[in-house]
Design a protein around this motif. Structure first.
Motif, PDB file in Angstrom:
ATOM      1  N   VAL A  27     -24.774 -37.095   2.181  1.00  0.00           N
ATOM      2  CA  VAL A  27     -24.805 -35.739   2.509  1.00  0.00           C
ATOM      3  C   VAL A  27     -25.421 -35.291   3.791  1.00  0.00           C
ATOM      4  O   VAL A  27     -24.988 -34.394   4.317  1.00  0.00           O
ATOM      5  CB  VAL A  27     -25.658 -35.032   1.164  1.00  0.00           C
ATOM      6  CG1 VAL A  27     -26.004 -33.687   1.401  1.00  0.00           C
ATOM      7  CG2 VAL A  27     -24.869 -35.298   0.037  1.00  0.00           C
ATOM      8  N   SER A  28     -26.478 -36.163   4.202  1.00  0.00           N
ATOM      9  CA  SER A  28     -27.092 -35.966   5.445  1.00  0.00           C
ATOM     10  C   SER A  28     -26.328 -35.780   6.480  1.00  0.00           C
ATOM     11  O   SER A  28     -26.304 -35.143   7.412  1.00  0.00           O
ATOM     12  CB  SER A  28     -28.311 -36.850   5.631  1.00  0.00           C
ATOM     13  OG  SER A  28     -28.881 -36.614   6.643  1.00  0.00           O
ATOM     14  N   VAL A  29     -25.392 -36.749   6.420  1.00  0.00           N
ATOM     15  CA  VAL A  29     -24.353 -36.959   7.776  1.00  0.00           C
ATOM     16  C   VAL A  29     -23.348 -36.138   7.513  1.00  0.00           C
ATOM     17  O   VAL A  29     -22.859 -35.224   8.541  1.00  0.00           O
ATOM     18  CB  VAL A  29     -23.646 -38.405   7.749  1.00  0.00           C
ATOM     19  CG1 VAL A  29     -22.551 -38.362   8.713  1.00  0.00           C
ATOM     20  CG2 VAL A  29     -24.783 -39.506   7.988  1.00  0.00           C
ATOM     21  N   GLU A  30     -22.851 -35.569   6.348  1.00  0.00           N
ATOM     22  CA  GLU A  30     -21.685 -34.385   6.079  1.00  0.00           C
ATOM     23  C   GLU A  30     -22.206 -33.052   6.723  1.00  0.00           C
ATOM     24  O   GLU A  30     -21.422 -32.498   7.030  1.00  0.00           O
ATOM     25  CB  GLU A  30     -21.387 -34.629   4.714  1.00  0.00           C
ATOM     26  CG  GLU A  30     -20.984 -35.934   4.308  1.00  0.00           C
ATOM     27  CD  GLU A  30     -20.514 -35.930   2.652  1.00  0.00           C
ATOM     28  OE1 GLU A  30     -19.757 -36.522   2.415  1.00  0.00           O
ATOM     29  OE2 GLU A  30     -21.331 -34.937   2.015  1.00  0.00           O
ATOM     30  N   GLY A  31     -23.625 -32.997   6.711  1.00  0.00           N
ATOM     31  CA  GLY A  31     -23.875 -31.604   7.053  1.00  0.00           C
ATOM     32  C   GLY A  31     -23.468 -31.413   8.524  1.00  0.00           C
ATOM     33  O   GLY A  31     -23.739 -30.355   9.015  1.00  0.00           O
ATOM     34  N   TYR A  32     -23.403 -32.439   9.243  1.00  0.00           N
ATOM     35  CA  TYR A  32     -23.221 -32.200  10.741  1.00  0.00           C
ATOM     36  C   TYR A  32     -21.851 -31.559  11.457  1.00  0.00           C
ATOM     37  O   TYR A  32     -22.034 -30.754  12.469  1.00  0.00           O
ATOM     38  CB  TYR A  32     -23.300 -33.536  11.690  1.00  0.00           C
ATOM     39  CG  TYR A  32     -25.061 -33.973  11.902  1.00  0.00           C
ATOM     40  CD1 TYR A  32     -25.610 -33.467  13.094  1.00  0.00           C
ATOM     41  CD2 TYR A  32     -25.663 -34.598  10.802  1.00  0.00           C
ATOM     42  CE1 TYR A  32     -26.936 -33.831  13.006  1.00  0.00           C
ATOM     43  CE2 TYR A  32     -26.973 -34.847  10.968  1.00  0.00           C
ATOM     44  CZ  TYR A  32     -27.555 -34.562  12.196  1.00  0.00           C
ATOM     45  OH  TYR A  32     -29.152 -34.463  12.191  1.00  0.00           O
ATOM     46  N   GLU A  59     -27.756 -39.556  -1.073  1.00  0.00           N
ATOM     47  CA  GLU A  59     -28.597 -38.688  -0.122  1.00  0.00           C
ATOM     48  C   GLU A  59     -28.113 -38.809   1.378  1.00  0.00           C
ATOM     49  O   GLU A  59     -28.012 -37.890   2.152  1.00  0.00           O
ATOM     50  CB  GLU A  59     -29.917 -38.906  -0.254  1.00  0.00           C
ATOM     51  CG  GLU A  59     -30.869 -38.034   0.436  1.00  0.00           C
ATOM     52  CD  GLU A  59     -32.268 -38.607   0.127  1.00  0.00           C
ATOM     53  OE1 GLU A  59     -33.290 -38.091   0.772  1.00  0.00           O
ATOM     54  OE2 GLU A  59     -32.593 -39.273  -0.807  1.00  0.00           O
ATOM     55  N   ALA A  60     -27.736 -40.054   1.788  1.00  0.00           N
ATOM     56  CA  ALA A  60     -27.404 -40.587   3.299  1.00  0.00           C
ATOM     57  C   ALA A  60     -26.347 -39.763   3.700  1.00  0.00           C
ATOM     58  O   ALA A  60     -25.846 -39.303   4.724  1.00  0.00           O
ATOM     59  CB  ALA A  60     -27.721 -41.914   3.540  1.00  0.00           C
ATOM     60  N   GLU A 106     -30.279 -37.639  16.553  1.00  0.00           N
ATOM     61  CA  GLU A 106     -30.512 -37.676  15.297  1.00  0.00           C
ATOM     62  C   GLU A 106     -29.238 -38.030  14.435  1.00  0.00           C
ATOM     63  O   GLU A 106     -29.455 -38.518  13.335  1.00  0.00           O
ATOM     64  CB  GLU A 106     -30.861 -36.174  14.952  1.00  0.00           C
ATOM     65  CG  GLU A 106     -32.101 -35.631  15.467  1.00  0.00           C
ATOM     66  CD  GLU A 106     -32.393 -34.194  15.118  1.00  0.00           C
ATOM     67  OE1 GLU A 106     -31.642 -33.283  14.837  1.00  0.00           O
ATOM     68  OE2 GLU A 106     -33.581 -33.831  15.564  1.00  0.00           O
ATOM     69  N   ASP A 166     -28.684 -44.918   9.263  1.00  0.00           N
ATOM     70  CA  ASP A 166     -29.208 -44.943   7.968  1.00  0.00           C
ATOM     71  C   ASP A 166     -28.296 -45.263   6.748  1.00  0.00           C
ATOM     72  O   ASP A 166     -28.619 -45.953   5.919  1.00  0.00           O
ATOM     73  CB  ASP A 166     -30.163 -43.838   7.814  1.00  0.00           C
ATOM     74  CG  ASP A 166     -31.369 -43.611   8.691  1.00  0.00           C
ATOM     75  OD1 ASP A 166     -31.811 -44.717   9.039  1.00  0.00           O
ATOM     76  OD2 ASP A 166     -31.808 -42.642   8.873  1.00  0.00           O
ATOM     77  N   LYS A 191     -28.886 -40.800  11.581  1.00  0.00           N
ATOM     78  CA  LYS A 191     -28.332 -40.501  10.243  1.00  0.00           C
ATOM     79  C   LYS A 191     -27.164 -41.423   9.914  1.00  0.00           C
ATOM     80  O   LYS A 191     -27.136 -42.006   8.854  1.00  0.00           O
ATOM     81  CB  LYS A 191     -27.951 -39.119  10.132  1.00  0.00           C
ATOM     82  CG  LYS A 191     -28.994 -38.116  10.380  1.00  0.00           C
ATOM     83  CD  LYS A 191     -30.148 -38.279   9.240  1.00  0.00           C
ATOM     84  CE  LYS A 191     -31.300 -37.047   9.293  1.00  0.00           C
ATOM     85  NZ  LYS A 191     -32.092 -37.120   8.373  1.00  0.00           N
ATOM     86  N   TYR A 250     -16.523 -35.796   6.440  1.00  0.00           N
ATOM     87  CA  TYR A 250     -17.027 -36.054   7.916  1.00  0.00           C
ATOM     88  C   TYR A 250     -16.276 -36.952   8.800  1.00  0.00           C
ATOM     89  O   TYR A 250     -15.319 -38.100   8.090  1.00  0.00           O
ATOM     90  CB  TYR A 250     -18.387 -37.023   7.931  1.00  0.00           C
ATOM     91  CG  TYR A 250     -18.970 -37.181   9.281  1.00  0.00           C
ATOM     92  CD1 TYR A 250     -19.682 -36.021   9.979  1.00  0.00           C
ATOM     93  CD2 TYR A 250     -18.737 -38.158   9.876  1.00  0.00           C
ATOM     94  CE1 TYR A 250     -20.194 -36.332  11.225  1.00  0.00           C
ATOM     95  CE2 TYR A 250     -19.319 -38.595  11.335  1.00  0.00           C
ATOM     96  CZ  TYR A 250     -20.085 -37.373  11.923  1.00  0.00           C
ATOM     97  OH  TYR A 250     -20.451 -37.595  13.176  1.00  0.00           O
TER      98      TYR A 250
END
Length: 284
Positions: free
Chosen positions: A93-98, A90-91, A59, A66, A63, A257
């Motif tokens: 923030v999605s990666v930073e959350g990991y 948006e992409a 996943e 993407d 991300k 990240y």
């Protein structure tokens, strides 16, 4: 290796357990049942845990893919539209959350990172100048961190490859280096203290070499000295605060990240976002 070894210690035929049943039936039967029960549960947990980790890694890689695909057609952010910037954010923030909240690993951070995208105005102005001016080119842009053997900080060098067509080699005619010291001030924040701006690695074009010292004519001592001077030219200017004249130019940089092939950063105070991927080491 440990899992394979554990499986071989307790074979499925249970010969040792059968021998114990003959001498002590009740105790051996209980022992055998518990042993097999524990063994089965252990194998089950091992099968589930790696699968869960593997899904998470897949996943994350999707991300990251993407994000890189979203920035691919923006010329490092220069021609990004409002809609593209929204998709990229948006992409991001999605990666930073990991790995949000994980402390900065200076060993992983150490090395050279190539810029793929930014919304920082100071970098975009440089890219726009190269797009508008026919006599100016901007090549690759890097950040080089030197912090592997240091505690709580290190050195960061912002490296810009640039050129003047027909005078210098294409894309990598010269190198601009902005150096700063940095200190880790919180879990994910570093503070940059800029020190100097340097121009180095002048690579003059074949046309300019031919103009200074034609190949068909005897090269004079003066022409050879000019060529040597241009090739070894290096200019260094200390970075100072224009208001006070002191070396107090700096700022916070949030590393949102980090892994072994991607670095995301945000300049604190609205200075823009940065997307980097790992690059080959630079010799400066």
């Amino acid at each position: 290796m440990e899992l394979a070894f554990a499986a071989s210690v307790y074979p499925g035929n249970g010969k040792r357990a059968i021998h114990e049943i003959k001498t002590k039936p009740l105790r051996s039967k209980l022992f055998t049942t518990k042993k097999r029960s524990f063994h089965n549960k252990f194998l089950c947990s091992v099968a589930v845990a790696p699968d869960g980790n593997r899904v998470s890694e897949v996943e994350l890689e999707n991300k990251k893919h993407d994000l890189l695909r979203a920035v691919q057609e923006t010329q490092r952010g220069l021609i990004a539209t409002a809609d593209q910037r929204s998709i990229i954010e948006e992409a991001l923030v999605s990666v930073e959350g990991y790995n949000m909240g994980a402390p900065i690993d200076l060993v992983v951070l150490d090395g050279t990172w190539r810029l793929q995208y930014t919304s920082a105005l100071d970098v975009l102005i440089l890219l726009e100048a190269a797009a508008r001016l026919p006599f100016f080119q901007v090549g690759q842009i890097f950040q080089k961190f030197e912090c592997r053997d240091r505690l709580g900080g290190g050195v960061i060098r912002n490296v810009v490859r640039w050129s003047i067509p027909n005078l210098l080699e294409e894309q990598e005619g010269a190198t601009l280096v902005v150096s700063a010291k940095f200190d880790v001030v919180s879990v994910r924040n570093i503070y940059l203290q800029f020190e100097e701006i340097k121009v180095q690695d002048i690579n003059i074009s074949e046309q300019l070499q031919a103009l200074i010292a034609p190949a068909l004519l005897p090269r004079s001592f003066l022409s050879l000295q000019i060529l040597q001077f241009l090739r070894t030219f290096r200019a260094q200017v200390p970075v100072r605060n224009p208001g006070t004249g002191r070396r107090s130019v700096g700022g916070l940089y949030y590393l949102s990240y980090l892994d072994r092939n991607m670095l995301l950063g945000r300049a604190v105070g609205g200075g823009g976002v940065f997307v980097f991927t790992k690059a080959q080491p630079l010799e400066l």
